[in-house]
Scaffold this active site. Structure first.
Site, PDB file in Angstrom:
ATOM      1  N   ASP A 112       0.796  -1.235   0.000  1.00  0.00           N
ATOM      2  CA  ASP A 112       0.000   0.000   0.000  1.00  0.00           C
ATOM      3  C   ASP A 112       0.829   1.285   0.000  1.00  0.00           C
ATOM      4  OD1 ASP A 112       0.856   0.280   2.692  1.00  0.00           O
ATOM      5  OD2 ASP A 112      -0.937  -0.715   3.449  1.00  0.00           O
ATOM      6  N   HIS A 127       7.063  -7.344  -1.108  1.00  0.00           N
ATOM      7  CA  HIS A 127       6.062  -7.860  -2.050  1.00  0.00           C
ATOM      8  C   HIS A 127       5.704  -6.851  -3.133  1.00  0.00           C
ATOM      9  CE1 HIS A 127       4.548 -10.986   1.155  1.00  0.00           C
ATOM     10  NE2 HIS A 127       5.694 -11.326   0.604  1.00  0.00           N
ATOM     11  N   CYS A 135       6.524  -4.169 -17.063  1.00  0.00           N
ATOM     12  CA  CYS A 135       6.131  -4.664 -18.384  1.00  0.00           C
ATOM     13  C   CYS A 135       6.244  -6.188 -18.411  1.00  0.00           C
ATOM     14  CB  CYS A 135       7.021  -4.037 -19.451  1.00  0.00           C
ATOM     15  SG  CYS A 135       6.672  -4.677 -21.092  1.00  0.00           S
ATOM     16  N   CYS A 138       9.205  -6.519 -21.653  1.00  0.00           N
ATOM     17  CA  CYS A 138      10.597  -6.031 -21.574  1.00  0.00           C
ATOM     18  C   CYS A 138      11.041  -5.799 -20.128  1.00  0.00           C
ATOM     19  CB  CYS A 138      10.780  -4.759 -22.408  1.00  0.00           C
ATOM     20  SG  CYS A 138      10.056  -3.280 -21.658  1.00  0.00           S
ATOM     21  N   THR A 215       1.335  -9.071  11.343  1.00  0.00           N
ATOM     22  CA  THR A 215       1.334 -10.067  10.273  1.00  0.00           C
ATOM     23  C   THR A 215       0.894 -11.406  10.840  1.00  0.00           C
ATOM     24  OG1 THR A 215       2.674 -11.302   8.665  1.00  0.00           O
ATOM     25  CG2 THR A 215       3.870 -10.361  10.533  1.00  0.00           C
ATOM     26  N   SER A 216       0.124 -12.142  10.026  1.00  0.00           N
ATOM     27  CA  SER A 216      -0.377 -13.436  10.494  1.00  0.00           C
ATOM     28  C   SER A 216       0.732 -14.484  10.516  1.00  0.00           C
ATOM     29  CB  SER A 216      -1.534 -13.892   9.606  1.00  0.00           C
ATOM     30  OG  SER A 216      -1.148 -13.885   8.259  1.00  0.00           O
ATOM     31  N   ASN A 240       0.471  -7.677  17.892  1.00  0.00           N
ATOM     32  CA  ASN A 240      -0.645  -8.185  17.103  1.00  0.00           C
ATOM     33  C   ASN A 240      -1.894  -8.194  17.974  1.00  0.00           C
ATOM     34  OD1 ASN A 240      -2.357  -9.900  15.339  1.00  0.00           O
ATOM     35  ND2 ASN A 240      -0.436 -10.315  14.277  1.00  0.00           N
ATOM     36  N   ILE A 241      -3.047  -8.137  17.323  1.00  0.00           N
ATOM     37  CA  ILE A 241      -4.288  -8.221  18.098  1.00  0.00           C
ATOM     38  C   ILE A 241      -4.710  -9.674  18.327  1.00  0.00           C
ATOM     39  CG2 ILE A 241      -5.187  -5.941  17.472  1.00  0.00           C
ATOM     40  CD1 ILE A 241      -6.917  -7.358  15.354  1.00  0.00           C
TER      41      ILE A 241
HETATM   42  N1  APR Z   1      -2.772  -4.067  14.917  1.00  0.00           N
HETATM   43  C1  APR Z   1      -1.953  -5.141  14.911  1.00  0.00           C
HETATM   44  N2  APR Z   1      -2.233  -6.270  14.243  1.00  0.00           N
HETATM   45  C2  APR Z   1      -3.380  -6.324  13.574  1.00  0.00           C
HETATM   46  C3  APR Z   1      -4.305  -5.247  13.533  1.00  0.00           C
HETATM   47  C4  APR Z   1      -3.949  -4.079  14.249  1.00  0.00           C
HETATM   48  N3  APR Z   1      -4.753  -3.014  14.282  1.00  0.00           N
HETATM   49  N4  APR Z   1      -5.356  -5.603  12.756  1.00  0.00           N
HETATM   50  C5  APR Z   1      -5.100  -6.844  12.322  1.00  0.00           C
HETATM   51  N5  APR Z   1      -3.919  -7.294  12.811  1.00  0.00           N
HETATM   52  C6  APR Z   1      -3.237  -8.560  12.543  1.00  0.00           C
HETATM   53  C7  APR Z   1      -4.138  -9.762  12.418  1.00  0.00           C
HETATM   54  O1  APR Z   1      -4.365 -10.322  13.684  1.00  0.00           O
HETATM   55  C8  APR Z   1      -3.312 -10.681  11.515  1.00  0.00           C
HETATM   56  O2  APR Z   1      -2.427 -11.476  12.309  1.00  0.00           O
HETATM   57  O3  APR Z   1      -2.623  -8.430  11.294  1.00  0.00           O
HETATM   58  C9  APR Z   1      -2.479  -9.709  10.688  1.00  0.00           C
HETATM   59  C10 APR Z   1      -2.919  -9.585   9.254  1.00  0.00           C
HETATM   60  O4  APR Z   1      -2.665 -10.798   8.620  1.00  0.00           O
HETATM   61  P1  APR Z   1      -2.866 -11.012   7.059  1.00  0.00           P
HETATM   62  O5  APR Z   1      -4.167 -10.422   6.652  1.00  0.00           O
HETATM   63  O6  APR Z   1      -2.625 -12.450   6.785  1.00  0.00           O
HETATM   64  O7  APR Z   1      -1.739 -10.099   6.401  1.00  0.00           O
HETATM   65  P2  APR Z   1      -0.184 -10.379   6.226  1.00  0.00           P
HETATM   66  O8  APR Z   1       0.368 -11.188   7.348  1.00  0.00           O
HETATM   67  O9  APR Z   1       0.434  -9.066   5.961  1.00  0.00           O
HETATM   68  O10 APR Z   1      -0.172 -11.247   4.921  1.00  0.00           O
HETATM   69  C11 APR Z   1       1.075 -11.597   4.373  1.00  0.00           C
HETATM   70  O11 APR Z   1       0.088 -12.610   2.462  1.00  0.00           O
HETATM   71  O12 APR Z   1      -1.794 -12.244   1.226  1.00  0.00           O
HETATM   72  C12 APR Z   1      -0.414 -12.230   1.201  1.00  0.00           C
HETATM   73  O13 APR Z   1       1.160 -11.027  -0.027  1.00  0.00           O
HETATM   74  C13 APR Z   1       0.086 -10.881   0.861  1.00  0.00           C
HETATM   75  O14 APR Z   1       1.647  -9.485   2.004  1.00  0.00           O
HETATM   76  C14 APR Z   1       0.586 -10.373   2.190  1.00  0.00           C
HETATM   77  C15 APR Z   1       1.025 -11.650   2.893  1.00  0.00           C
HETATM   78 ZN    ZN Z   2       7.872  -3.103 -22.274  1.00  0.00          ZN
END
Ligand code: APR
Ligand code: ZN
Length: 271
Positions: A112, A127, A135, A138, A215-216, A240-241
């Site tokens: 983002d 990512h 492209c 190329c 991140t999950s 994380n939440i």
């Molecule tokens: N604060 C902290 N953590 C949070 C919040 C918050 N306000 N809201 C959600 N979360 C946590 C969730 O509990 C979850 O563990 O953020 C995590 C989001 O997990 P995903 O949706 O799986 O995102 P991410 O881990 O970034 O995914 C990794 O997977 O889909 C692909 O390439 C894509 O970059 C992405 C990668």
């Molecule tokens: Zn091109």
């Protein structure tokens, strides 16, 4: 074993003050409070599709029109979002660490661009980025922030409206060779670019404190960094939440929204 949040913030801040090279890994949770939907939570669907069904080369080859509509929609949504206190706390901490001659780097899985917008410079977007295109022929890569990215996508990509396929010739095209462009994003089943992996490897070698935020921890290779570093006795903290596969290996688990916890951990004016 992870410690609970209460009473541990001050302890963590002391450890952070002594760190020489901080590495932060962020995921969709860091942008949740900016209003960007996460991948695996509710809101992860677009039309009847999961994001993970459309973010593939197979989906793009089958229907570049559908996949471009999806990315156009995400670009238009993200364009309206602002960095939150978590992004800002990270960008400010980087400046402070640099001033003190210490390292502070962010690796993000998010596409983002909100860390950039907040001012993070030592940033690895592992990512890719929604506003960078590549492209298909190329390999020319450039930033593209146009809205809409091409005329045929204007007013398209809405989650509840299924329009006709857009002809490939009307989708975004390379200004060097006129071939079809794609988002410069690492899709499922694709390898992370070698230069990016090399940068990450360098930071992993140097880091002495690792923060995993929102991140999950299920998508590799990022999901493996916490255990890799923990095995090398590097301090690992998670924000994380919910609990994740990283929780049990983290020395600290701060339970709560990143925009609330990160400023408490990183900023100077907290007592
Ligand atoms: N604060 C902290 N953590 C949070 C919040 C918050 N306000 N809201 C959600 N979360 C946590 C969730 O509990 C979850 O563990 O953020 C995590 C989001 O997990 P995903 O949706 O799986 O995102 P991410 O881990 O970034 O995914 C990794 O997977 O889909 C692909 O390439 C894509 O970059 C992405 C990668
Ligand atoms: Zn091109």
């Amino acid at each position: 074993m992870a410690s609970t949040t209460s009473g541990k913030i001050a302890e963590f801040r002391r450890l952070l003050a002594n760190a020489r090279s901080v590495l932060v890994l962020t995921g969709a949770g860091v942008s949740a409070e900016s209003g960007v939907p996460t991948f695996r939570g509710s809101g992860g669907l677009w039309r009847q599709y999961r994001a993970t069904d459309l973010a593939t080369l197979t989906a793009f080859n089958r229907s570049p029109s559908l996949v471009w509509e999806f990315y156009h929609y995400r670009r238009e949504v993200v364009r309206t979002k602002q960095p939150n206190k978590a992004h800002i706390a990270l960008a400010e901490a980087e400046k402070r660490f640099e001033k003190e001659g210490k390292r502070f780097n962010v690796i993000t899985q998010n596409v983002d661009g909100l860390h950039r917008k907040a001012g993070s410079k030592n940033l690895i977007e592992m990512h890719g980025n929604l506003f960078v295109v590549r492209c298909t022929s190329c390999n020319f890569i450039e930033e593209n922030t146009s809205s809409p990215i091409c005329e045929s996508l204007r007013n398209r990509g809405l989650p509840d409206e299924n329009g006709p396929e857009i002809d490939e010739k009307d989708l975004p095209h390379c200004r060097k060779c006129r071939s079809l462009l794609r988002p410069h994003i690492v899709w499922f089943g694709e390898q992370i670019w070698n230069d990016v992996l090399e940068k990450i490897e360098k930071e992993i070698q140097l880091c002495d404190l690792f923060l995993v935020v929102g991140t999950s921890s299920v998508v590799y290779p990022a999901a493996g960094y916490a255990s890799l570093l923990s095995e090398r006795s590097i301090l690992v903290a998670e924000i994380n939440i919910e609990t994740t596969p990283s929780t049990s290996i983290a020395n600290y688990h701060f339970h709560g929204p990143a925009a609330q916890i990160l400023p408490q951990l990183l900023s100077t004016n907290v007592n």
